[in-house]
Design an enzyme around this catalytic site. Sequence first.
Site, mmCIF file in Angstrom:
data_model
loop_
_atom_site.group_PDB
_atom_site.id
_atom_site.type_symbol
_atom_site.label_atom_id
_atom_site.label_comp_id
_atom_site.label_asym_id
_atom_site.label_seq_id
_atom_site.Cartn_x
_atom_site.Cartn_y
_atom_site.Cartn_z
ATOM 1 N N LYS A 114 0.819 -1.215 0.000
ATOM 2 C CA LYS A 114 0.000 0.000 0.000
ATOM 3 C C LYS A 114 0.855 1.269 0.000
ATOM 4 O O LYS A 114 0.469 2.277 -0.576
ATOM 5 C CB LYS A 114 -0.956 0.014 1.201
ATOM 6 C CG LYS A 114 -2.087 -0.986 1.033
ATOM 7 C CD LYS A 114 -3.264 -0.693 1.920
ATOM 8 C CE LYS A 114 -4.424 -1.607 1.527
ATOM 9 N NZ LYS A 114 -5.609 -1.446 2.322
ATOM 10 N N LYS A 198 -4.938 -8.415 -6.418
ATOM 11 C CA LYS A 198 -6.183 -8.678 -5.697
ATOM 12 C C LYS A 198 -7.258 -7.661 -6.088
ATOM 13 O O LYS A 198 -6.953 -6.504 -6.375
ATOM 14 C CB LYS A 198 -5.858 -8.701 -4.197
ATOM 15 C CG LYS A 198 -6.672 -7.876 -3.287
ATOM 16 C CD LYS A 198 -6.221 -7.938 -1.859
ATOM 17 C CE LYS A 198 -6.377 -6.538 -1.281
ATOM 18 N NZ LYS A 198 -6.880 -6.447 0.047
ATOM 19 N N LYS A 201 -10.768 -2.067 -3.588
ATOM 20 C CA LYS A 201 -11.618 -0.869 -3.669
ATOM 21 C C LYS A 201 -10.878 0.295 -4.291
ATOM 22 O O LYS A 201 -11.461 1.161 -4.928
ATOM 23 C CB LYS A 201 -12.015 -0.429 -2.265
ATOM 24 C CG LYS A 201 -12.758 -1.411 -1.460
ATOM 25 C CD LYS A 201 -12.888 -0.822 -0.060
ATOM 26 C CE LYS A 201 -13.354 -1.850 0.916
ATOM 27 N NZ LYS A 201 -12.684 -1.716 2.202
HETATM 28 N N1 AQP Z 1 -9.858 -9.419 -3.158
HETATM 29 C C1 AQP Z 1 -10.238 -9.952 -2.004
HETATM 30 N N2 AQP Z 1 -10.505 -11.264 -1.910
HETATM 31 C C2 AQP Z 1 -10.926 -11.827 -0.747
HETATM 32 N N3 AQP Z 1 -11.124 -11.110 0.391
HETATM 33 C C3 AQP Z 1 -10.877 -9.783 0.336
HETATM 34 N N4 AQP Z 1 -10.972 -8.804 1.262
HETATM 35 C C4 AQP Z 1 -10.614 -7.627 0.703
HETATM 36 N N5 AQP Z 1 -10.286 -7.792 -0.580
HETATM 37 C C5 AQP Z 1 -10.432 -9.131 -0.848
HETATM 38 C C6 AQP Z 1 -11.425 -9.036 2.636
HETATM 39 O O1 AQP Z 1 -12.507 -8.155 2.894
HETATM 40 C C7 AQP Z 1 -12.489 -7.778 4.278
HETATM 41 C C8 AQP Z 1 -12.635 -6.296 4.378
HETATM 42 O O2 AQP Z 1 -11.517 -5.661 3.777
HETATM 43 P P1 AQP Z 1 -11.191 -4.168 4.133
HETATM 44 O O3 AQP Z 1 -12.224 -3.302 3.618
HETATM 45 O O4 AQP Z 1 -11.000 -4.016 5.575
HETATM 46 O O5 AQP Z 1 -9.796 -3.827 3.502
HETATM 47 P P2 AQP Z 1 -8.895 -4.344 2.374
HETATM 48 O O6 AQP Z 1 -8.507 -5.750 2.595
HETATM 49 O O7 AQP Z 1 -7.754 -3.409 2.339
HETATM 50 O O8 AQP Z 1 -9.810 -4.206 1.093
HETATM 51 P P3 AQP Z 1 -9.425 -3.623 -0.313
HETATM 52 O O9 AQP Z 1 -10.561 -3.797 -1.210
HETATM 53 O O10 AQP Z 1 -8.130 -4.184 -0.760
HETATM 54 O O11 AQP Z 1 -9.292 -2.096 -0.018
HETATM 55 P P4 AQP Z 1 -8.178 -1.101 -0.499
HETATM 56 O O12 AQP Z 1 -8.272 -1.029 -1.956
HETATM 57 O O13 AQP Z 1 -8.556 0.158 0.193
HETATM 58 O O14 AQP Z 1 -6.904 -1.688 -0.021
HETATM 59 C C9 AQP Z 1 -11.173 -8.307 4.875
HETATM 60 O O15 AQP Z 1 -11.444 -9.462 5.633
HETATM 61 C C10 AQP Z 1 -10.357 -8.653 3.661
HETATM 62 O O16 AQP Z 1 -9.496 -9.737 3.922
#
Ligand code: AQP
Length: 333
Positions: A114, A198, A201
């Site tokens: 990140k 992955k 968002k």
């Molecule tokens: N691609 C993914 N596949 C499976 N699980 C996922 N999670 C996130 N992306 C995937 C799971 O969703 C839960 C909530 O995630 P989060 O919102 O707390 O943060 P994150 O993991 O940082 O999600 P993003 O989409 O990747 O956000 P950004 O783009 O902001 O970094 C968690 O249990 C996570 O494992």
Amino acid sequence: MGKKIFSGVQPTGNLHLGNYLGAIKNFVDLNNDKDNNCIFCVVDLHAITVKQDPKELKNNIRETVATFIASGIDSNKSIIFNQSSVAAHAEGAWILSCVARMGWLNRMTQFKEKAGKDKEKASIGLYSYPVLMAADILLYDATHVPVGDDQKQHLELCRDIAQKFNNDFDVENFLQVPEPLIQKEFSRIMSLKDGSKKMSKSELSDLSRINLTDNKDEIINKIKKAKTDPLPMPQDIKELDERLEARNLLGIYSSLTNSTLENSVKNFAGKNFSEFKEQLAEELVKKIEPISKEIKKLLGDKSFLDEILLDGVEKANLIASKKIERIKEIIGF
Ligand code: AQP
């Protein structure tokens, strides 16, 4: 015996299929087991580790609550609340940051991903994020934490922090060492545009993900445009090691239809991607369209969503404030 469940989702907008299949779907199953006590947190303190627009953040907090409810979590059974309204999270994070070691945090791959190349410009919060996550979990004596595969390393760190606190202060089993609940298969959903990244968002291209607020046409269009390779559908599961996009789409299909990857490969072996994509889109619409419609409906009733949070905050505060008081006593405050 029932489990004590804690998990969180960041209110950073664009909740997507990865969040759903990797985490929220599991939350719903755990919520439905009457023996479990579940707490689902909108982790807004985590969200501000990267810059957020204040107005959007407020909407996104409500949208995350709406997504929980629309996906099937029952707010009468589970506690749903937002992190910043329970002061013990920030207090606990500070105390635990004095227990966690720099060397442990330096190994966290999510920070490296990140923060990107320019680590110097990343916020300190982004670096210490896993310590706040540990406080979130440990304040509620959670026994099990359902997360996607990307959070596995943070959970291991949480376990290390709990064990070190218990050892340092000679309070055996005071902080509950939690178990991760990560689905064996399909626990990491990848981008529709790049099978090695992955689904996320923050990815700029909206075509890279299925948002939980997408409508039928958007879902169909995104699956049509999803990246594949020029070959026909794989004949054998071993081919998937080299064909990341096919693996991801077949994984999504398998997760939605509760089938194994092996069976899905068999089902579509040698066919054209277009035929498979049609069926995949159909399954996605079946699952996501009702959730998307319900989220939009719920967002029309802001006071309903705010009441859920208020009620959740009260219940969460009761548990967390007791635990933080004990933590303070133990460390000599
Ligand atoms: N691609 C993914 N596949 C499976 N699980 C996922 N999670 C996130 N992306 C995937 C799971 O969703 C839960 C909530 O995630 P989060 O919102 O707390 O943060 P994150 O993991 O940082 O999600 P993003 O989409 O990747 O956000 P950004 O783009 O902001 O970094 C968690 O249990 C996570 O494992």
